[in-house]
Design a protein around this motif. Structure first.
Motif, PDB file in Angstrom:
ATOM      1  N   GLY A  99      47.155  21.949  34.893  1.00  0.00           N
ATOM      2  CA  GLY A  99      46.363  21.865  36.123  1.00  0.00           C
ATOM      3  C   GLY A  99      45.232  22.872  36.140  1.00  0.00           C
ATOM      4  N   THR A 100      45.253  23.777  37.100  1.00  0.00           N
ATOM      5  CA  THR A 100      44.190  24.774  37.260  1.00  0.00           C
ATOM      6  C   THR A 100      44.302  25.919  36.256  1.00  0.00           C
TER       7      THR A 100
ATOM      8  N   ALA B 221      46.619  28.250  36.521  1.00  0.00           N
ATOM      9  CA  ALA B 221      47.105  29.423  37.257  1.00  0.00           C
ATOM     10  C   ALA B 221      48.322  30.061  36.584  1.00  0.00           C
TER      11      ALA B 221
ATOM     12  N   THR C  48      45.529  19.585  30.021  1.00  0.00           N
ATOM     13  CA  THR C  48      45.760  18.865  31.271  1.00  0.00           C
ATOM     14  C   THR C  48      44.698  17.791  31.466  1.00  0.00           C
TER      15      THR C  48
ATOM     16  N   LYS D  27      47.138  32.048  33.578  1.00  0.00           N
ATOM     17  CA  LYS D  27      46.030  32.981  33.831  1.00  0.00           C
ATOM     18  C   LYS D  27      46.341  34.422  33.431  1.00  0.00           C
TER      19      LYS D  27
END
Length: 166
Positions: free
Chosen positions: A11-12, A14, A31, A17
């Motif tokens: 996804g992002t 996160a 992703t 990170k």
């Protein structure tokens, strides 16, 4: 040489990170829409990712992957799926889980594998009926986030220390 972290269904990004922010790691967030996990090739100790946006490939030496984070879509396994217009389809949900596990296994089976950890995460639900009891079940507020959502984590990793937020 940077340690390779694969963030599958990231996804992002996160979750990965904290690794991406450190120079000693090279993180690849695999992703949609850029990378489709079903287009990943596992060949002769290599992992080949096809970038659908840039129309190029990224080849990784599977023996050099240091860690894998996997967060396959939980739609079909969620306990919250009570009002969906379509029926629960465990088979389609398991295809993505299986692909994540195939990549993990491909890295681990390499001679001189660098794989030190892997984790597969999904909200607590029906995936337990297929993978068994997870190594850890937690709420995000156990680790500093300000919300609760029972989450299961399978894999081979060090259990982190809690920093509970009330």
């Amino acid at each position: 040489m940077a340690k390779i972290i694969l963030d599958l269904c990231g996804g992002t990004g996160a979750w990965s990170k904290p690794y991406a922010d450190r120079e000693e790691y090279r993180v690849l967030v695999v992703t949609l829409p850029r990378f489709d996990l079903f287009d990943v090739e596992l060949l002769d100790g290599k992992i080949i990712f096809h970038d659908t946006i840039a129309s190029e490939t990224t080849e990784i030496d599977a023996a050099k992957v240091y860690g894998i984070l996997a967060a396959p879509t939980c739609t079909m396994f969620s306990l919250a799926r009570t009002t969906a217009k379509t029926e629960r389809d465990f088979e389609s949900g398991l295809h993505l889980v299986h692909k994540c596990l195939q990549i993990i296994w491909h890295c681990r089976k390499q001679r001189n594998s660098a794989l030190k950890f892997w984790a597969l995460e999904t909200p607590m639900g029906y995936l337990r009926q297929f993978l068994g009891k997870p190594l850890l079940t937690y709420n995000p507020n156990d680790f500093g986030d300000n919300y609760t959502k029972k989450t299961d984590l399978w894999g081979y990793y060090n259990i982190p220390k809690k920093s509970i937020v009330n």
